[in-house]
Write an enzyme that holds these catalytic residues in place. Structure first.
Site, mmCIF file in Angstrom:
data_model
loop_
_atom_site.group_PDB
_atom_site.id
_atom_site.type_symbol
_atom_site.label_atom_id
_atom_site.label_comp_id
_atom_site.label_asym_id
_atom_site.label_seq_id
_atom_site.Cartn_x
_atom_site.Cartn_y
_atom_site.Cartn_z
ATOM 1 N N TRP A 188 72.278 37.845 61.233
ATOM 2 C CA TRP A 188 71.931 36.536 61.788
ATOM 3 C C TRP A 188 73.214 35.846 62.203
ATOM 4 C CZ3 TRP A 188 73.604 31.700 60.048
ATOM 5 C CH2 TRP A 188 73.087 30.608 60.766
ATOM 6 N N GLU A 209 67.656 38.832 62.813
ATOM 7 C CA GLU A 209 66.924 37.603 62.486
ATOM 8 C C GLU A 209 67.105 36.549 63.567
ATOM 9 O OE1 GLU A 209 66.756 34.357 58.785
ATOM 10 O OE2 GLU A 209 68.252 35.965 58.806
ATOM 11 N N LYS A 264 66.325 32.550 65.250
ATOM 12 C CA LYS A 264 66.271 31.160 64.809
ATOM 13 C C LYS A 264 65.878 30.298 65.995
ATOM 14 C CE LYS A 264 68.550 28.113 61.566
ATOM 15 N NZ LYS A 264 69.637 28.026 60.563
ATOM 16 N N ASP A 306 62.025 35.017 59.423
ATOM 17 C CA ASP A 306 62.218 33.985 58.415
ATOM 18 C C ASP A 306 61.237 32.877 58.764
ATOM 19 O OD1 ASP A 306 63.213 31.392 57.405
ATOM 20 O OD2 ASP A 306 64.974 32.508 56.736
ATOM 21 N N HIS A 326 62.244 29.734 60.633
ATOM 22 C CA HIS A 326 63.000 29.854 61.873
ATOM 23 C C HIS A 326 62.141 29.806 63.122
ATOM 24 C CE1 HIS A 326 66.916 31.740 60.090
ATOM 25 N NE2 HIS A 326 66.524 30.648 59.460
ATOM 26 N N HIS A 339 62.017 37.029 55.417
ATOM 27 C CA HIS A 339 62.722 36.095 54.559
ATOM 28 C C HIS A 339 61.739 34.971 54.259
ATOM 29 C CE1 HIS A 339 67.291 36.976 55.233
ATOM 30 N NE2 HIS A 339 66.637 37.974 54.681
ATOM 31 N N ASP A 390 64.149 23.937 59.660
ATOM 32 C CA ASP A 390 64.587 25.058 58.829
ATOM 33 C C ASP A 390 65.437 24.538 57.674
ATOM 34 O OD1 ASP A 390 65.322 27.573 57.860
ATOM 35 O OD2 ASP A 390 67.073 27.630 59.163
ATOM 36 N N ASP A 447 65.039 25.336 54.339
ATOM 37 C CA ASP A 447 65.208 26.266 53.225
ATOM 38 C C ASP A 447 64.890 25.652 51.871
ATOM 39 O OD1 ASP A 447 65.943 28.842 54.330
ATOM 40 O OD2 ASP A 447 67.734 27.857 55.080
ATOM 41 N N ASP A 490 64.771 33.542 50.672
ATOM 42 C CA ASP A 490 65.952 32.939 51.301
ATOM 43 C C ASP A 490 65.791 31.424 51.312
ATOM 44 O OD1 ASP A 490 68.183 32.246 52.704
ATOM 45 O OD2 ASP A 490 67.588 33.174 54.597
#
Length: 410
Positions: A179, A220, A222, A253, A256, A280, A288, A290, A320
């Site tokens: 990423w 990955e 985003k 993810d 993302h 993820h 995003d 997390d 993640d």
């Protein structure tokens, strides 16, 4: 009759063998990210995060060296049921003398391999394309600066060999995820050029020979990030197209994508065209961000898609997230237990019957069944799973004790 035995009978009426389910879930590996324990800082120089990434909060007691991080990982893992892998970023290299990222070698991760082998688990890996002086203007592999791009290409090549070393030493395949934070804060004049340079950089990295039966390279995407709100080089369209064309494993993810998109809706589509898929699992709040994974609707749907399509052996599941506003051990355990709960919830559903109802257009009965499943005694099966794994249901009490005895003294 115990609560588990009563619940077992109720699920049996749906055609679900709960003992078989518990035998299955304990062998589904979840790759757990090391970076929750120290706010993604790593061991290079302790500098603040940069390059489209940020951790919020300053809760006391974070790990500041390898010994502390490994001790915290052990504490967290002891409170989690199920099979585990450990996911490492390149900035967690353990070295006697500083070596820059374009000079990293397997020996700089030997202590992580020793740690994993002693615990009988595999390792996954990630090149670290952030928090470094060579991330210039939020660009790495797509930079128009040849020196910058060459540095990061070499880093990627080095990481491929480290990932292969992980797989060979642990005898467990390693997922290596790429990423990059590259993008622009405001409207760019050239959208194609940076992506062409990114493609060329990836081509050079992946020209490095590696054993594709031991290392699964993922890419990955985003949608945007801090400092790259208007344009992201590694968009979903780019990463998926590159992965498909070059035989990589797509990685999604679930933080993302656009807030109205859900990864659970994409899993079935990608499984048709890919032998393997990587995830993820995180929790984005408005963006995003997390956040710690919870036993929420999207996490449940993600796991239901995997189980319903009989893809437990085709999907690499990893966590993640990083929250520095709360106890970091609790964040780890809460998130991973939530993933495990979602997996168990998915395994306790009569997917074949529900698919048949859908194909017969009996959507009335399907809706009723889906609603009735929500009040089945899932908690009793979860409690039995913990018991069989020798894990206490109460994880907060030992975490509070660990905070008082260990974390508060750092």
């Amino acid at each position: 009759m115990s609560r588990y035995e009563e619940a077992k009978k109720l699920y049996a009426a749906l055609g679900i063998d709960t003992d078989a389910v518990l035998d299955t879930i304990k062998n589904v590996p979840v790759s757990i990210h090391c970076w929750q324990g120290d706010d993604v800082i790593g061991f290079e120089n302790g500098q603040a995060l940069s390059g489209g990434i940020q951790t919020t909060g300053n809760y006391p007691g974070k790990a500041t060296n390898p010994e502390q991080l490994m001790a915290d990982i052990d504490k967290a893992f002891a409170l989690m049921p199920g099979k585990k892998k450990l996911n490492i970023h390149a900035n967690y290299a353990i070295m006697d003398e500083f070596v820059d990222r374009d000079k990293l070698e397997p020996k700089h991760f030997a202590k992580w391999v020793e740690f994993a082998k002693e615990r009988g688990m595999g390792l996954d890996f990630n090149p670290t394309y952030f928090s470094h002086p060579m991330v210039k203007n939020n660009l790495t592999l797509s930079s128009p600066d040849d020196e910058v791009r060459a540095f990061w290409i070499e880093h990627g090549k080095r990481c491929l060999k480290i990932a292969e070393y992980f797989a060979e030493e642990t005898d467990i395949p390693c997922v290596m995820n790429i990423w990059i934070p590259d993008g622009y804060k405001d409207i760019p004049a050239d959208r194609l050029g940076p992506r062409a340079r990114f493609k060329d950089s990836l081509d050079q990295i992946l020209a490095t020979p590696y054993d594709k039966s031991k290392v699964f390279v993922t890419l990955e995407s985003k949608v945007f990030g801090i400092g790259m709100e208007s344009y992201t080089v590694g968009s979903a369209e780019f990463t998926l197209s590159y992965s498909t064309k070059n035989g990589l494993t797509p990685l999604m993810d679930n933080g993302h994508y656009h807030p109205t998109e859900v990864v659970s809706d994409k899993i079935g589509a990608l499984l048709i065209f890919n032998d393997k898929l990587a995830l993820h699992v995180t929790r984005g709040v408005r963006w995003d961000s997390d956040h710690v994974v919870l036993f929420d609707d999207e996490t449940k749907e993600i796991m239901k898609e995997i189980v319903a399509h009989d893809a437990l052996d085709r999907v690499f599941i990893a966590t993640d997230y990083f929250d520095a506003s709360i106890n970091r051990i609790s964040a780890w355990v809460t998130g991973v237990r939530s993933v495990q709960k979602a997996l168990l919830n998915a395994l306790l559903q009569p997917h074949a019957e529900m698919k048949a109802l859908q194909d017969a257009h009996n959507t009335t009965k399907l809706m009723v069944m889906q609603e009735e499943l929500k009040t089945m005694p899932f908690g009793d099966i979860w409690a039995e799973y913990l018991r069989r794994e020798n894990i206490e249901a109460d994880y907060l009490t030992p975490i509070v004790a660990y905070e008082q005895d260990v974390l508060s003294k750092r």
